[in-house]
Design an enzyme around this catalytic site. Structure first.
Site, PDB file in Angstrom:
ATOM      1  N   ASP A  13       4.069 -30.666  38.024  1.00 15.20           N
ATOM      2  CA  ASP A  13       3.218 -29.696  37.336  1.00 15.20           C
ATOM      3  C   ASP A  13       3.798 -28.307  37.557  1.00 15.20           C
ATOM      4  O   ASP A  13       4.417 -28.034  38.595  1.00 15.20           O
ATOM      5  CB  ASP A  13       1.780 -29.750  37.860  1.00 15.20           C
ATOM      6  N   PHE A  65       2.858 -33.343  34.100  1.00 12.33           N
ATOM      7  CA  PHE A  65       1.663 -32.507  33.943  1.00 12.33           C
ATOM      8  C   PHE A  65       0.543 -33.123  34.784  1.00 12.33           C
ATOM      9  O   PHE A  65      -0.567 -33.347  34.310  1.00 12.33           O
ATOM     10  CB  PHE A  65       1.232 -32.406  32.472  1.00 12.33           C
ATOM     11  N   ARG A  70      -7.108 -43.538  33.353  1.00 16.99           N
ATOM     12  CA  ARG A  70      -6.426 -43.612  34.657  1.00 16.99           C
ATOM     13  C   ARG A  70      -6.516 -45.024  35.217  1.00 16.99           C
ATOM     14  O   ARG A  70      -5.561 -45.541  35.800  1.00 16.99           O
ATOM     15  CB  ARG A  70      -7.038 -42.601  35.623  1.00 16.99           C
ATOM     16  N   CYS A 108      -4.611 -33.913  24.041  1.00 15.03           N
ATOM     17  CA  CYS A 108      -6.018 -33.540  24.227  1.00 15.03           C
ATOM     18  C   CYS A 108      -6.446 -32.414  23.281  1.00 15.03           C
ATOM     19  O   CYS A 108      -7.460 -31.759  23.508  1.00 15.03           O
ATOM     20  CB  CYS A 108      -6.288 -33.142  25.683  1.00 15.03           C
ATOM     21  N   ASP A 115       0.743 -36.371  30.263  1.00 16.45           N
ATOM     22  CA  ASP A 115      -0.627 -35.888  30.054  1.00 16.45           C
ATOM     23  C   ASP A 115      -0.614 -34.367  29.939  1.00 16.45           C
ATOM     24  O   ASP A 115      -1.130 -33.658  30.803  1.00 16.45           O
ATOM     25  CB  ASP A 115      -1.517 -36.343  31.227  1.00 16.45           C
TER      26      ASP A 115
END
Length: 400
Positions: A252, A230, A214, A341, A301
């Site tokens: 989101d 996201f 970030r 991720c 993300d």
């Protein structure tokens, strides 16, 4: 030393011998001696050579999770406290500890448990039967070790509600460990304030692993138009806003996340710059493209599209599509930050997928940076599951 001896088949235990932490059910020749699931057992190679000790669970394909590689190690409260102390000392040297992951399972040689520190609150996620027996000892050891540095923990909350517990023959559970407390916790990361909901937020309440990533996108955002996909509770979007972006849109699919992100924007006085929209990113991006929208910086993300090897093919399609859409929204010469991720989406496969997306979007990528998870989520070599976050920053150029 231990009553129960687990003996490997000849030729098995390759991962264990190269530094891994797990013994799978199909690697075992025999288990001699009585035991209950969760007990600590000795692991031996086929020829009787001691490989160390760990806890056993016949409900799990991961039959033994290793605690020590040394012969005659005694697993007791002193052993656990030393593991906790080592983990904390490492964090103090490697990252801002105001909020960080203080225990990261196998990578801290305490397999099956995660502990996050949000300011003066601990959140515990216990995922394996053997370590569950030591959960309270780990918590008390952490409180003791942190107190030695003047950090008083005001509360501990358990978020052991992941489905993986069912595979261990355990029930999912959540709730206070010790006295109840206000589960809305304010933290500060990279100078940005957040309210973290440790009771009802995703996983342990906030994704600490992207802290340094970030910070890394900030230098590209001053005076820019930014799209954060996201966004969850708004962390990348708020870093962009704090860095001086002209406008930021965070998207989101969760209305709860969007509500929390909006509150976080107000908490930082960024509500006029950073706005949030509840929408399906896969549906919204083509709409933005059709309207001719362009952004200086696009951040992708997404959640893990795959949590098993069986669903990797579908995950590749998802990552490819989202990156094609994202690249098309970046103005010529702008920046794309994109990540995965899921540890099943290995680095080579993720890179290949992005390369295919660039071809599909007719864009050229110039790599600025490749990053992974923060150092409070250390990657233990040979323990593949500890390496999961891949994070790229690219300059996106139209074909010339």
């Amino acid at each position: 030393m231990y009553h129960t001896i687990v003996t490997l088949k000849k030729g098995e235990g390759r991962s264990l011998k190269s530094g891994g932490m797990w013994v799978y059910d199909n690697e075992i020749d025999s288990i001699a001696g009585g035991f209950e699931n969760g007990d600590v057992v000795e692991v031996r190679d086929f020829d009787g050579y001691c490989m160390g000790c760990g806890y056993v669970n016949t409900n799990s394909k991961i039959r033994v999770r290793m605690l020590s590689r040394k012969k005659d190690t005694i697993i007791d409260a002193a052993f656990i406290e030393q593991r906790v102390r080592d983990a904390w000392n490492y964090r103090k040297e490697s990252i801002d500890t105001s909020s960080c992951r203080v225990i990261f399972g196998e990578a801290d040689f305490l397999p099956g448990i995660v502990v996050d520190k949000f300011s003066d609150v601990l959140v515990v996620e216990s995922l394996a039967l053997g370590i569950d027996r030591w959960k309270l000892t780990i918590v008390e050891s952490l409180k003791k070790v942190l107190a030695e540095d003047g950090i008083v923990i005001r509360g501990v909350y358990e978020r052991s509600d992941a489905k993986v517990r069912l595979q261990e023959g355990m029930e999912r559970s959540k709730g206070f460990i010790g006295e109840p407390f206000d589960t809305k916790v304010e933290i500060v990361e990279n100078g940005v304030h957040y309210m973290v909901d440790v009771e009802d937020g995703q996983k342990t309440g906030f994704f600490l692993d992207q802290k340094n990533n970030r910070a890394a996108i900030r230098r590209f955002c001053r005076g820019k138009k930014v799209l954060d996909c996201f966004t969850h509770t708004g962390s990348f979007a708020l870093n962009a806003g704090a860095a001086g972006a002209d406008s930021v849109l965070g998207v989101d699919a969760s209305q709860l996340a969007i509500d929390q992100a909006t509150e976080n924007a107000k908490l930082n006085g960024l509500e006029d710059i950073v706005n949030f929209k509840c929408a399906d990113v896969f549906e919204l991006l083509p709409e933005l493209e059709a309207k001719g929208e362009k952004y200086d910086v696009v951040i992708l993300d997404p959640p893990a599209f795959t949590k098993s090897r069986n669903s990797v093919k579908n995950a590749v399609k998802g990552y490819r599509e989202i990156n094609v859409r994202g690249m098309k929204l970046v103005r010529d010469g702008g920046v794309l930050a994109t990540c995965s991720c899921s540890h099943f989406m290995d680095p080579d496969l993720f890179a290949k997928t992005i390369r295919e997306a660039a071809a599909g979007a007719h864009r050229r990528l110039r790599q600025v940076e490749f990053r992974t998870q923060g150092p409070d989520h250390p990657i233990l070599w040979a323990a593949d599951q500890s390496y999961y976050l891949k994070f790229y920053i690219f300059q996106v150029c139209e074909e010339r």
